[in-house]
Write a protein that holds these residues in place. Structure first.
Motif, PDB file in Angstrom:
ATOM      1  N   HIS A 120      35.914  86.799  53.322  1.00  0.00           N
ATOM      2  CA  HIS A 120      36.307  87.361  52.027  1.00  0.00           C
ATOM      3  C   HIS A 120      36.844  86.269  51.102  1.00  0.00           C
ATOM      4  CE1 HIS A 120      38.740  89.657  49.125  1.00  0.00           C
ATOM      5  NE2 HIS A 120      37.886  90.627  49.349  1.00  0.00           N
ATOM      6  N   GLU A 121      37.608  85.333  51.680  1.00  0.00           N
ATOM      7  CA  GLU A 121      38.103  84.201  50.881  1.00  0.00           C
ATOM      8  C   GLU A 121      36.941  83.379  50.322  1.00  0.00           C
ATOM      9  OE1 GLU A 121      42.443  82.673  52.345  1.00  0.00           O
ATOM     10  OE2 GLU A 121      40.736  82.021  53.544  1.00  0.00           O
ATOM     11  N   ASN A 122      35.936  83.131  51.149  1.00  0.00           N
ATOM     12  CA  ASN A 122      34.757  82.379  50.699  1.00  0.00           C
ATOM     13  C   ASN A 122      34.033  83.095  49.564  1.00  0.00           C
ATOM     14  OD1 ASN A 122      35.050  80.252  52.480  1.00  0.00           O
ATOM     15  ND2 ASN A 122      33.569  81.019  53.964  1.00  0.00           N
ATOM     16  N   LEU A 123      33.879  84.404  49.714  1.00  0.00           N
ATOM     17  CA  LEU A 123      33.191  85.181  48.678  1.00  0.00           C
ATOM     18  C   LEU A 123      33.987  85.180  47.375  1.00  0.00           C
ATOM     19  CD1 LEU A 123      31.948  88.181  50.859  1.00  0.00           C
ATOM     20  CD2 LEU A 123      30.512  86.468  49.727  1.00  0.00           C
ATOM     21  N   THR A 124      35.307  85.257  47.487  1.00  0.00           N
ATOM     22  CA  THR A 124      36.158  85.190  46.293  1.00  0.00           C
ATOM     23  C   THR A 124      36.028  83.824  45.629  1.00  0.00           C
ATOM     24  OG1 THR A 124      37.739  86.743  47.279  1.00  0.00           O
ATOM     25  CG2 THR A 124      38.526  85.413  45.435  1.00  0.00           C
ATOM     26  N   LEU A 125      36.048  82.769  46.434  1.00  0.00           N
ATOM     27  CA  LEU A 125      35.866  81.403  45.915  1.00  0.00           C
ATOM     28  C   LEU A 125      34.532  81.282  45.178  1.00  0.00           C
ATOM     29  CD1 LEU A 125      36.502  78.352  45.724  1.00  0.00           C
ATOM     30  CD2 LEU A 125      35.623  78.104  48.061  1.00  0.00           C
ATOM     31  N   ALA A 126      33.474  81.824  45.771  1.00  0.00           N
ATOM     32  CA  ALA A 126      32.148  81.756  45.146  1.00  0.00           C
ATOM     33  C   ALA A 126      32.109  82.545  43.842  1.00  0.00           C
ATOM     34  CB  ALA A 126      31.088  82.278  46.114  1.00  0.00           C
ATOM     35  N   LEU A 127      32.663  83.746  43.855  1.00  0.00           N
ATOM     36  CA  LEU A 127      32.633  84.598  42.661  1.00  0.00           C
ATOM     37  C   LEU A 127      33.400  83.987  41.499  1.00  0.00           C
ATOM     38  CD1 LEU A 127      33.037  88.396  43.482  1.00  0.00           C
ATOM     39  CD2 LEU A 127      31.278  87.294  42.105  1.00  0.00           C
ATOM     40  N   VAL A 128      34.626  83.548  41.766  1.00  0.00           N
ATOM     41  CA  VAL A 128      35.447  82.993  40.682  1.00  0.00           C
ATOM     42  C   VAL A 128      34.857  81.661  40.201  1.00  0.00           C
ATOM     43  CG1 VAL A 128      37.763  82.276  39.992  1.00  0.00           C
ATOM     44  CG2 VAL A 128      37.494  84.167  41.586  1.00  0.00           C
ATOM     45  N   SER A 129      34.271  80.891  41.116  1.00  0.00           N
ATOM     46  CA  SER A 129      33.633  79.633  40.716  1.00  0.00           C
ATOM     47  C   SER A 129      32.386  79.888  39.882  1.00  0.00           C
ATOM     48  CB  SER A 129      33.270  78.800  41.950  1.00  0.00           C
ATOM     49  OG  SER A 129      34.427  78.456  42.681  1.00  0.00           O
ATOM     50  N   ASP A 141      35.082  72.340  45.774  1.00  0.00           N
ATOM     51  CA  ASP A 141      35.468  71.308  46.740  1.00  0.00           C
ATOM     52  C   ASP A 141      35.131  71.843  48.134  1.00  0.00           C
ATOM     53  OD1 ASP A 141      36.802  69.603  48.540  1.00  0.00           O
ATOM     54  OD2 ASP A 141      38.391  69.177  47.096  1.00  0.00           O
ATOM     55  N   GLU A 142      34.246  71.140  48.827  1.00  0.00           N
ATOM     56  CA  GLU A 142      33.802  71.589  50.153  1.00  0.00           C
ATOM     57  C   GLU A 142      34.966  71.827  51.103  1.00  0.00           C
ATOM     58  OE1 GLU A 142      30.580  71.669  51.858  1.00  0.00           O
ATOM     59  OE2 GLU A 142      29.369  71.459  50.043  1.00  0.00           O
ATOM     60  N   ARG A 143      36.073  71.103  50.898  1.00  0.00           N
ATOM     61  CA  ARG A 143      37.235  71.259  51.784  1.00  0.00           C
ATOM     62  C   ARG A 143      37.854  72.646  51.677  1.00  0.00           C
ATOM     63  NH1 ARG A 143      40.802  66.307  49.805  1.00  0.00           N
ATOM     64  NH2 ARG A 143      40.090  67.196  47.822  1.00  0.00           N
ATOM     65  N   ALA A 144      37.528  73.344  50.583  1.00  0.00           N
ATOM     66  CA  ALA A 144      38.114  74.673  50.378  1.00  0.00           C
ATOM     67  C   ALA A 144      37.299  75.782  51.047  1.00  0.00           C
ATOM     68  CB  ALA A 144      38.237  74.959  48.878  1.00  0.00           C
ATOM     69  N   ILE A 145      36.078  75.456  51.488  1.00  0.00           N
ATOM     70  CA  ILE A 145      35.207  76.478  52.086  1.00  0.00           C
ATOM     71  C   ILE A 145      35.567  76.667  53.565  1.00  0.00           C
ATOM     72  CG2 ILE A 145      32.818  77.155  52.541  1.00  0.00           C
ATOM     73  CD1 ILE A 145      31.946  75.194  50.325  1.00  0.00           C
ATOM     74  N   ASN A 146      35.764  77.910  53.972  1.00  0.00           N
ATOM     75  CA  ASN A 146      35.977  78.211  55.393  1.00  0.00           C
ATOM     76  C   ASN A 146      34.620  78.162  56.095  1.00  0.00           C
ATOM     77  OD1 ASN A 146      38.725  78.860  54.873  1.00  0.00           O
ATOM     78  ND2 ASN A 146      38.121  80.903  54.215  1.00  0.00           N
ATOM     79  N   LYS A 147      34.492  77.298  57.106  1.00  0.00           N
ATOM     80  CA  LYS A 147      33.176  77.098  57.728  1.00  0.00           C
ATOM     81  C   LYS A 147      33.116  77.467  59.207  1.00  0.00           C
ATOM     82  CE  LYS A 147      32.016  73.365  54.502  1.00  0.00           C
ATOM     83  NZ  LYS A 147      31.685  71.926  54.335  1.00  0.00           N
ATOM     84  N   SER A 171      39.829  74.422  43.430  1.00  0.00           N
ATOM     85  CA  SER A 171      39.043  75.263  44.349  1.00  0.00           C
ATOM     86  C   SER A 171      39.946  76.192  45.165  1.00  0.00           C
ATOM     87  CB  SER A 171      38.194  74.399  45.286  1.00  0.00           C
ATOM     88  OG  SER A 171      37.081  73.870  44.589  1.00  0.00           O
ATOM     89  N   MET A 172      41.101  75.701  45.588  1.00  0.00           N
ATOM     90  CA  MET A 172      42.019  76.556  46.345  1.00  0.00           C
ATOM     91  C   MET A 172      42.600  77.661  45.458  1.00  0.00           C
ATOM     92  SD  MET A 172      41.763  75.629  49.414  1.00  0.00           S
ATOM     93  CE  MET A 172      43.053  76.654  50.119  1.00  0.00           C
ATOM     94  N   ALA A 173      42.843  77.348  44.181  1.00  0.00           N
ATOM     95  CA  ALA A 173      43.323  78.376  43.251  1.00  0.00           C
ATOM     96  C   ALA A 173      42.264  79.469  43.112  1.00  0.00           C
ATOM     97  CB  ALA A 173      43.636  77.753  41.893  1.00  0.00           C
ATOM     98  N   ARG A 174      41.020  79.060  42.964  1.00  0.00           N
ATOM     99  CA  ARG A 174      39.934  80.045  42.827  1.00  0.00           C
ATOM    100  C   ARG A 174      39.742  80.834  44.120  1.00  0.00           C
ATOM    101  NH1 ARG A 174      35.986  75.736  39.709  1.00  0.00           N
ATOM    102  NH2 ARG A 174      36.917  75.984  37.625  1.00  0.00           N
ATOM    103  N   LYS A 175      39.953  80.184  45.227  1.00  0.00           N
ATOM    104  CA  LYS A 175      39.796  80.851  46.528  1.00  0.00           C
ATOM    105  C   LYS A 175      40.812  81.987  46.687  1.00  0.00           C
ATOM    106  CE  LYS A 175      39.649  79.533  51.449  1.00  0.00           C
ATOM    107  NZ  LYS A 175      39.748  78.358  52.337  1.00  0.00           N
TER     108      LYS A 175
END
Length: 625
Positions: free
Chosen positions: A191-200, A176-182, A580-584
């Motif tokens: 680091h949160e973004n990288l964690t979101l990407a890795l778990v996703s 969910d794009e809303r979960a990405i820190n931009k 997405s927030m859980a994965r983040k």
């Protein structure tokens, strides 16, 4: 003399170990047995390192020898490992040396002299693919384009935004794009973004063993390229299905049924597709691999002309050129007319770089399949399309690093080998590998596979699985209902075993305890939501999941983005945001948003269990082993 004697003794040990594993005496062992073979020779390598060696090695094999290793090759590998003191050093001993850049000291173990090889062709190809596909994304203006040599690629992934976008390009709506820190990024929000990407990426079936967000933040090239290849490959192969291309039925051979097509790997389907078009073009030549067979560009030239729309002006002029490198360039100019000059340079074609040529062909298929749609509906297709549940289970298995890669649940589990690997992950040591047939003889293969499946069911009973009415024959036959019943219990056991290890209370965690924990956590954070059970209808609007995430990490949720719930589209929007927030936060959630909105109890349980695991680990950013 002593050195010569030692060498002779070592070779005898190799022969003995190799002979024990090569049970049918055909002179080859399967690469899936490499770890056992290396263990037997005294090389105690971690599983992830062996898998890395296998992937690097197998990429360069002729298709007919892929997945296998001769004694000479095994001996060469072991001698090189021995000379490099593998206890403290790891080298990829079976990769081509040309155009490789060796990077030392990139890992935490750099003091041990760890080295990794980075293939510059991949760096260039992936950078070009990213530029072509994502250049217009407004969120990536600060990152793209990547330089023409791809050297900046490793810096560009460090804030996590690019990786998230690549995942969504390969598997739309995963994040969910809303979960990405931009905006206004800090070290923490990157680091949160990288964690979101890795778990996703794990949730779509990538194996991220031994990769964490810190590795990506450091831009470790071998890990970045390995992850990018997995994500891009999944995106390319996702479209090679009957659902996306019903014309695939024209690739069936005489006497085959649609089910037989489902059992083929994407690579095998692509080979059939290429040969189908060669046959239609009246060309006698056939393609058996995406390495030596395509290196002279002849097959590619005929394929391009055959699949090209009539007004595209694609020609066979490349075949007039005798020099293979120049010919490859002219052939790629024809591919450009179809908008498909991707992944390979003329050098990559001439050198037969397996990964990149496979990607080139898959991209051609996805854009110009050139297959006639069958008349009428395909009988039985609705029963063969992969369900959401099947896809989730398959992604989970592949993310565990099982070999071989699971493409179709029912055929790829029918010999039991993937199931044994999962048992070994859930409860290390439970599998008596001496009872497992790892290779199958021509005369007894049906019985050997059945014996494996019987043993797999027996192990399930040892773990107290509910397997009433399930026999090894059902797994061997690919009985969908009963196979899914076993897989769900494997996934459940894995989830609860992780939770039990983290809780460290000495007794297994059960579902009731998860519900109790959820409610205590919500109440402690003064949230209004609560959970009666995993069938609780109130789960449908996802607010209980969202509140729980905020209770675990206060301030994580932007409540302005949370909808009241009720209408289906609002519930789905909340569920997408929740997952997405859980994965983040690092929770390894495999469930899909629809599992929440439809309140699927099994998957709902895994969501809460993963969040409970998060609460036991203040920093979930730990490497899987």
């Amino acid at each position: 003399m002593d050195a010569e004697a030692n060498r002779g003794s070592f070779q005898e040990q190799l022969l003995e170990t190799y002979g024990l594993i090569d049970k049918n005496g055909d002179g080859y062992i399967d690469l899936s047995e490499l770890k056992e073979a290396l263990d037997g020779c005294g090389f105690k390598l971690p599983g992830w390192k062996v898998r890395q060696m296998i992937e690097e090695y197998d990429d360069k094999r002729q298709i007919q020898h892929r997945g296998r290793l001769s004694f000479d090759e095994f001996e060469k590998m072991c001698l090189e490992l021995k000379s490099n003191e593998v206890a403290s050093k790891f080298k990829q001993v079976v990769s081509k040396k040309e155009n490789l850049e060796t990077l030392g000291g990139m890992s935490d173990a750099s003091s041990e002299g760890t080295t990794h090889s980075v293939r510059l062709e991949e760096q260039l190809a992936f950078s070009d693919w990213i530029n072509s596909n994502l250049r217009k994304d407004p969120d990536l203006k600060h990152l793209l384009p990547i330089d023409s040599e791809g050297k900046a690629l490793y810096d560009k992934v460090k804030d996590g935004i690019l990786l998230c976008k690549i995942i969504n390009h390969s598997c739309p709506d995963t994040i969910d794009e809303r979960a990405i820190n931009k905006k206004n990024l800090t070290l923490y929000t990157k680091h949160e973004n990288l964690t979101l990407a890795l778990v996703s990426s794990q949730a779509i079936g990538c194996n991220i063993v031994n990769i964490d967000a810190h590795d990506l933040a450091k831009g470790k090239p071998h890990l970045v390229l390995g992850l990018l290849w997995q994500i891009i490959r999944i995106g390319l192969f996702n479209q090679i299905t009957l659902e996306n291309c019903p014309g695939l039925t024209t690739l069936l051979l005489d006497g085959e049924r649609i089910e037989d097509l489902m059992k083929l790997s994407p690579e095998a389907i692509l080979l059939r597709w290429v040969n189908h078009h060669l046959e239609r073009a009246g060309v006698a030549r056939r393609c058996n691999n995406f390495q030596s067979d395509i290196s002279d560009s002849e097959i590619y030239s005929h394929l391009l002309q055959q699949i090209a729309p009539q007004d595209s002006n694609v020609t066979l002029e490349a075949l007039l050129e005798q020099n293979h490198l120049n010919r490859a360039e002219i052939m790629l100019q024809q591919a450009a007319k179809l908008g498909c000059r991707s992944f390979v340079t003329p050098n990559d074609v001439v050198n037969g770089i397996y990964k990149l040529n496979l990607a080139f062909v898959a991209n051609l298929f996805n854009n110009h399949p050139g297959l006639d749609r069958p008349e009428g509906d395909i009988e039985g297709l609705e029963n063969l399309e992969e369900t959401r549940e099947e896809k989730t289970y398959r992604n989970w298995m592949n993310s565990m690093g099982v070999l071989p890669y699971v493409n179709w649940l029912y055929s790829d589990l029918a010999d039991g080998l993937v199931i044994f690997q999962l048992y070994d992950i859930i409860k290390p040591g439970i599998v008596n590998w001496n009872r497992v047939h790892k290779k199958f003889s021509k005369l007894r293969k049906f019985m050997e596979k059945l014996e494996n499946c019987n043993y797999a069911v027996e192990l399930g009973k040892q773990l107290k699985f509910s397997l009433v009415g399930i026999a090894g024959q059902d797994i061997n036959d690919g009985n969908a209902t009963l196979t899914l019943a076993l897989i769900w219990q494997l996934m459940r056991a894995y989830t609860l075993s992780i939770l039990t290890q983290l809780a460290n209370t000495g007794s297994p965690i059960v579902e009731k305890e998860i519900v109790t924990w959820v409610n205590n956590k919500l109440a402690g954070a003064h949230k209004k939501s609560s959970l009666k059970s995993f069938q609780d209808p109130s789960v449908a609007d996802a607010k209980v999941v969202i509140d729980l995430i905020d209770a675990i990490k206060p301030g994580t949720i932007n409540y302005e983005l949370v909808k009241e719930g009720g209408p289906d589209e609002d519930n789905l929007a909340n569920a997408k945001y929740a997952i997405s927030m859980a994965r983040k936060t690092g929770a390894r959630v495999y469930a899909l948003p629809e599992d929440i909105t439809e309140v699927k109890p099994k998957m709902v349980m895994t969501v809460f269990a993963c969040l409970m695991a998060m609460d036991y680990i203040p920093n979930m950013d730990v490497k899987q082993t």
